[in-house]
Design a protein around this motif. Structure first.
Motif, PDB file in Angstrom:
ATOM      1  N   LEU A 450      16.477  15.575   3.134  1.00  0.00           N
ATOM      2  CA  LEU A 450      15.178  15.418   4.159  1.00  0.00           C
ATOM      3  C   LEU A 450      14.030  16.013   3.441  1.00  0.00           C
ATOM      4  CD1 LEU A 450      16.738  16.527   7.281  1.00  0.00           C
ATOM      5  CD2 LEU A 450      15.958  14.315   6.842  1.00  0.00           C
ATOM      6  N   LYS A 451      14.161  16.664   2.187  1.00  0.00           N
ATOM      7  CA  LYS A 451      13.133  17.384   1.390  1.00  0.00           C
ATOM      8  C   LYS A 451      12.547  16.426   0.582  1.00  0.00           C
ATOM      9  CE  LYS A 451      14.078  22.215   2.153  1.00  0.00           C
ATOM     10  NZ  LYS A 451      14.561  23.431   1.502  1.00  0.00           N
ATOM     11  N   ARG A 452      12.941  15.342   0.294  1.00  0.00           N
ATOM     12  CA  ARG A 452      12.609  14.168  -0.846  1.00  0.00           C
ATOM     13  C   ARG A 452      11.324  13.826  -0.232  1.00  0.00           C
ATOM     14  NH1 ARG A 452      14.474  16.397  -4.456  1.00  0.00           N
ATOM     15  NH2 ARG A 452      14.817  18.010  -2.667  1.00  0.00           N
ATOM     16  N   THR A 453      10.301  13.443  -1.363  1.00  0.00           N
ATOM     17  CA  THR A 453       9.020  12.981  -1.174  1.00  0.00           C
ATOM     18  C   THR A 453       9.263  11.339  -0.994  1.00  0.00           C
ATOM     19  OG1 THR A 453       8.718  12.363  -3.573  1.00  0.00           O
ATOM     20  CG2 THR A 453       8.093  14.645  -2.513  1.00  0.00           C
ATOM     21  N   GLU A 454       8.040  10.731  -0.802  1.00  0.00           N
ATOM     22  CA  GLU A 454       8.310   9.383  -0.526  1.00  0.00           C
ATOM     23  C   GLU A 454       8.579   8.729  -1.907  1.00  0.00           C
ATOM     24  OE1 GLU A 454       5.675   5.772   1.102  1.00  0.00           O
ATOM     25  OE2 GLU A 454       5.286   7.627   1.537  1.00  0.00           O
ATOM     26  N   GLU A 455       7.934   9.251  -3.105  1.00  0.00           N
ATOM     27  CA  GLU A 455       8.234   8.661  -4.515  1.00  0.00           C
ATOM     28  C   GLU A 455       9.588   8.891  -4.746  1.00  0.00           C
ATOM     29  OE1 GLU A 455       6.774   9.749  -8.947  1.00  0.00           O
ATOM     30  OE2 GLU A 455       5.815  10.690  -7.443  1.00  0.00           O
ATOM     31  N   GLN A 461      16.052   4.421  -3.338  1.00  0.00           N
ATOM     32  CA  GLN A 461      16.352   3.172  -2.650  1.00  0.00           C
ATOM     33  C   GLN A 461      16.777   2.043  -3.685  1.00  0.00           C
ATOM     34  OE1 GLN A 461      12.743   1.089  -1.415  1.00  0.00           O
ATOM     35  NE2 GLN A 461      13.858   0.270   0.374  1.00  0.00           N
ATOM     36  N   LYS A 462      15.944   2.198  -4.711  1.00  0.00           N
ATOM     37  CA  LYS A 462      16.261   1.232  -6.060  1.00  0.00           C
ATOM     38  C   LYS A 462      17.728   1.502  -6.443  1.00  0.00           C
ATOM     39  CE  LYS A 462      14.343  -0.309 -10.349  1.00  0.00           C
ATOM     40  NZ  LYS A 462      13.692   0.276 -11.506  1.00  0.00           N
ATOM     41  N   GLU A 463      18.081   2.940  -6.490  1.00  0.00           N
ATOM     42  CA  GLU A 463      19.551   3.111  -7.289  1.00  0.00           C
ATOM     43  C   GLU A 463      20.429   2.608  -6.196  1.00  0.00           C
ATOM     44  OE1 GLU A 463      22.170   6.996  -8.451  1.00  0.00           O
ATOM     45  OE2 GLU A 463      19.903   7.216  -7.878  1.00  0.00           O
ATOM     46  N   LEU A 464      20.169   2.664  -4.698  1.00  0.00           N
ATOM     47  CA  LEU A 464      20.956   2.259  -3.846  1.00  0.00           C
ATOM     48  C   LEU A 464      21.252   0.866  -3.570  1.00  0.00           C
ATOM     49  CD1 LEU A 464      23.001   3.414  -1.209  1.00  0.00           C
ATOM     50  CD2 LEU A 464      20.995   3.346  -0.049  1.00  0.00           C
ATOM     51  N   ASN A 465      20.112   0.032  -3.692  1.00  0.00           N
ATOM     52  CA  ASN A 465      20.162  -1.488  -3.823  1.00  0.00           C
ATOM     53  C   ASN A 465      20.827  -2.078  -4.990  1.00  0.00           C
ATOM     54  OD1 ASN A 465      18.876  -1.548  -1.343  1.00  0.00           O
ATOM     55  ND2 ASN A 465      16.867  -1.533  -2.164  1.00  0.00           N
ATOM     56  N   GLU A 466      20.972  -1.206  -6.160  1.00  0.00           N
ATOM     57  CA  GLU A 466      21.242  -1.956  -7.435  1.00  0.00           C
ATOM     58  C   GLU A 466      22.652  -1.517  -7.447  1.00  0.00           C
ATOM     59  OE1 GLU A 466      18.729  -0.575 -10.446  1.00  0.00           O
ATOM     60  OE2 GLU A 466      16.995  -1.864  -9.811  1.00  0.00           O
ATOM     61  N   ASN A 467      23.138  -0.486  -7.230  1.00  0.00           N
ATOM     62  CA  ASN A 467      24.233   0.194  -7.636  1.00  0.00           C
ATOM     63  C   ASN A 467      25.372   0.193  -6.143  1.00  0.00           C
ATOM     64  OD1 ASN A 467      23.536   0.290 -10.251  1.00  0.00           O
ATOM     65  ND2 ASN A 467      23.023   2.725  -9.695  1.00  0.00           N
TER      66      ASN A 467
END
Length: 664
Positions: A450-455, A461-467
């Protein structure tokens, strides 16, 4: 050849010792608990001091609260620990001190460096046969003053190397911006020890200035006496915003006592442990810091000392209009510039010398990390340039930290005339799956996400979609975390926003009223050239403790009813006055009230009995005019409350040459 009033005021050199003698003898102020030996940095105000302070507060309220439609609040002086921990005061509200290990005497480091280097420069000027009256400490060699301060700055009249002089002057120009390490290095390099004993001092340390206390009989609720009046205004933001019918921008204001446990208060009323503050919190849209009344002050010229001039080791201010200062971004924005102008107008209205005011910008290492810009209104006194008003753009820091700590929304919500389309990356967590997988560590993983920034989320998201999964470490968990789409989902979401929500920024003018009052004392004190023992406090009539002195020529029965009637008239007109019917000469009676700053005197004589006329005397010029009671009272009201000059206010009255000498 007669000299002008302005020349007469400058004919006798200013004496701080004479001023302080008058202020204490006439009970403007006195050391608190004097019968018990007193406590350094604590003072009581006597009748004229109370009246003068009350008048300053009244003008401040009219000049700011009424003129700007501000919302005034009065908040508690006792503040719980959590509030000041959140605001940063517990960790950062400090000065640096150094101790003489042999005597136990403690010095505030920046002030000590300033005093020692100025004294050395003064010794250099004496050795070169120049005037040693440097502006920062004009009378440091006054023996009584040294004795009172317990500081003996005996410096030999030795010539300094030109390079050393330049180095000293650079240090003095930057003295407000040095950190602990830099101050420590200066003390070591320039061999600055105890000015009392010559002993080497201990290494400087940080000292928190707040007075700690316990709230309640158990002692478990830790608190402090407030060091400023601002926090109560921030904590009441939502109530104030609601009271203002949800309109922005708006300002709150507060006047009250604050407390700072000063390390070594040695400058009379300028550095005390209990003092009166007046603070404004102007809440403004961060995207629009213009001010709708900026045109009222934009052409006003002020003396600015920007940070780049100070960094070059210089102290000569730049005099430009506020409009130019804002347009060139020397001053960050219109609202900040507007308040600088209003501060200047207030100061000069109450009696501050226009030639002894400058606005100094905080340097980068001096300014709080969250501040966009900050300027101090500094007034020149025999102690040097004294910070009396701070005016800062504090961004959204205060509301943000208090909202985060209390989990409360301290925000403004505005309806948009046209909806705004926004695209954000949002994280969804399947909490029900966290318990079986992580057990007691589930909340730690969730908080990390929850503390992650939008960046950060875009990368995840990129890592989740690729792996099909993401891997990361949580500092408080000693194993790698691995999550797939059964636990989280990260998607770009497009929304139409009909409401804009934002945390307001704050422009904060903060006034040290006690310091301002002392500066006015210095700026308005002078001695008559024909008799330098006769001191005068030339307060503007609007702030003078008493406006009129009634002086009957004698205690003859024929004059008493007139004194009584005139007193009744002055009361009905709400003009503060005093009657002096002592047997002392009229000259002495007027002279001792000149010391109290009483601007006008009314003489009642035996002509008053027959023609009902009275004489009006001007404190500064000692000029006199004569007219009826109605005419004289009317003139006093115009000069006091309509700010007319003596010439303008008395133009319809007859010039009067007194038949009675002002005997002393």
């Amino acid at each position: 050849m007669s000299i002008s009033l302005a020349e007469s005021k400058k004919a006798v050199p200013f004496s701080r010792e004479q001023l302080e003698s008058v202020l204490k003898r006439r009970f403007f102020f006195a050391p608190s608990f004097e019968l018990y030996g007193g406590v350094s940095g604590l003072y009581d105000y006597g009748p004229p001091g109370c009246a003068f302070q009350a008048n300053i507060i009244d003008i401040w309220r009219k000049h700011f609260v009424l003129h700007e439609d501000m919302l005034e609040v009065d908040c508690s002086m006792l503040t719980p620990y959590d509030v000041l921990k959140t605001s940063g005061h517990v960790d950062k509200f400090s000065d640096y001190m150094s101790k003489d290990p042999k005597t136990g005497e403690i010095f505030r480091v920046d002030h000590l460096i300033e005093e020692v280097l100025e004294a050395r420069l003064k010794g250099d000027k004496q050795a070169r046969g120049q005037s040693a009256d440097i502006s920062a400490n004009a009378d440091k060699d006054n023996k009584k003053e040294q004795k009172k301060k317990k500081i003996n700055l005996k410096v030999k009249a030795l010539k300094l190397d030109d390079k050393v002089i330049e180095e000293y002057e650079t240090i003095l120009a930057k003295i407000d911006g040095f950190n602990l390490e830099e101050l420590t290095e200066i003390m070591e390099v320039h061999k600055i020890g105890s000015p009392v004993t010559g002993n080497k001092l201990e290494k400087p340390i940080s000292f928190n200035l707040m007075f700690e206390t316990a709230i309640g009989p158990s002692g478990q609720l830790k608190g402090y006496l407030r060091p400023e009046t601002a926090q109560g205004q921030f904590l009441n933001f939502s109530k104030l915003y609601d009271f203002n019918n949800l309109k922005m921008p708006f300002a709150s204001a507060s006047i009250g006592k604050s407390f700072r446990n000063e390390i070594s208060p040695r400058s009379g009323l300028l550095r005390v442990r209990e003092f009166l503050m007046a603070e404004i919190e102007h809440f403004v849209d961060p995207n629009n810091k213009s001010h709708d009344r900026f045109d009222e002050i934009k052409d006003l010229k002020l003396k600015f000392l920007p940070r780049d001039v100070q960094q070059a080791g210089k102290t000569i201010p730049i005099e430009v209009s506020i409009d130019q200062a804002v347009s060139t971004k020397m001053v960050d924005n219109q609202t900040l510039g507007y308040f600088l102008g209003r501060i200047y107008l207030f100061l000069t209205k109450i009696g501050v010398d226009t030639e002894k005011v400058r606005f100094r910008q905080h340097m980068a290492n001096e300014m709080a990390h969250y501040a966009a810009d900050c300027w101090d209104a500094e007034l020149l006194t025999s102690y040097g340039w004294i910070e009396c008003v701070g005016c800062a753009d504090r961004s959204a820091y205060d509301l943000t930290v208090h909202a985060k700590k209390t989990k409360t929304n301290l925000v403004v919500r505005e309806s948009l005339s046209e909806p705004v389309v926004t695209e954000t990356v949002e994280l969804s967590i399947q909490k029900k799956n966290f318990g079986p997988k992580f057990r007691k560590d589930g909340s730690k993983v969730e908080n990390w996400l929850l503390k992650r920034t939008e960046e950060d989320l875009i990368k995840l998201q990129k890592e989740l979609n690729e792996n099909g999964k993401i891997k990361f470490n949580v500092p408080t968990i000693d194993y790698d975390i691995e999550l797939d789409k059964n636990f989280i989902d990260i998607q770009k979401v497009t929304r139409k926003e009909h409401i804009r929500e934002y945390t307001p920024n704050v422009i904060e003018p903060s006034f040290g009223l006690g310091r301002i009052i002392y500066c006015v004392y210095e700026h308005q004190f002078w001695a008559r050239s024909e008799d330098p023992t006769r001191g005068v406090l030339s307060f503007p009539p609007i702030v003078a403790p008493t406006k009129v002195l009634l002086v009957p020529l004698s205690n003859h029965d024929d004059l008493l009813p007139i004194v009584k009637n005139l007193s009744k008239v002055l009361r009905s007109e709400q003009i503060p006055f005093k009657v002096d019917d002592s047997s002392t000469s009229i000259g002495k009676r007027y002279s001792r009230n000149d010391e109290l700053g009483t601007p006008f005197g009314i003489t009642i004589d035996f002509d008053t009995v027959t023609d009902h006329s009275i004489t009006l005397r001007d404190r500064d010029s000692t000029k006199q005019v004569r007219g009826t009671i109605e005419e004289v009272i009317g003139a006093i009201k115009k000069m006091t409350y309509n700010h007319l000059s003596w010439a303008e206010g008395t133009k319809d009255l007859k010039v009067f040459e007194s038949k009675i000498e002002d005997e002393e």
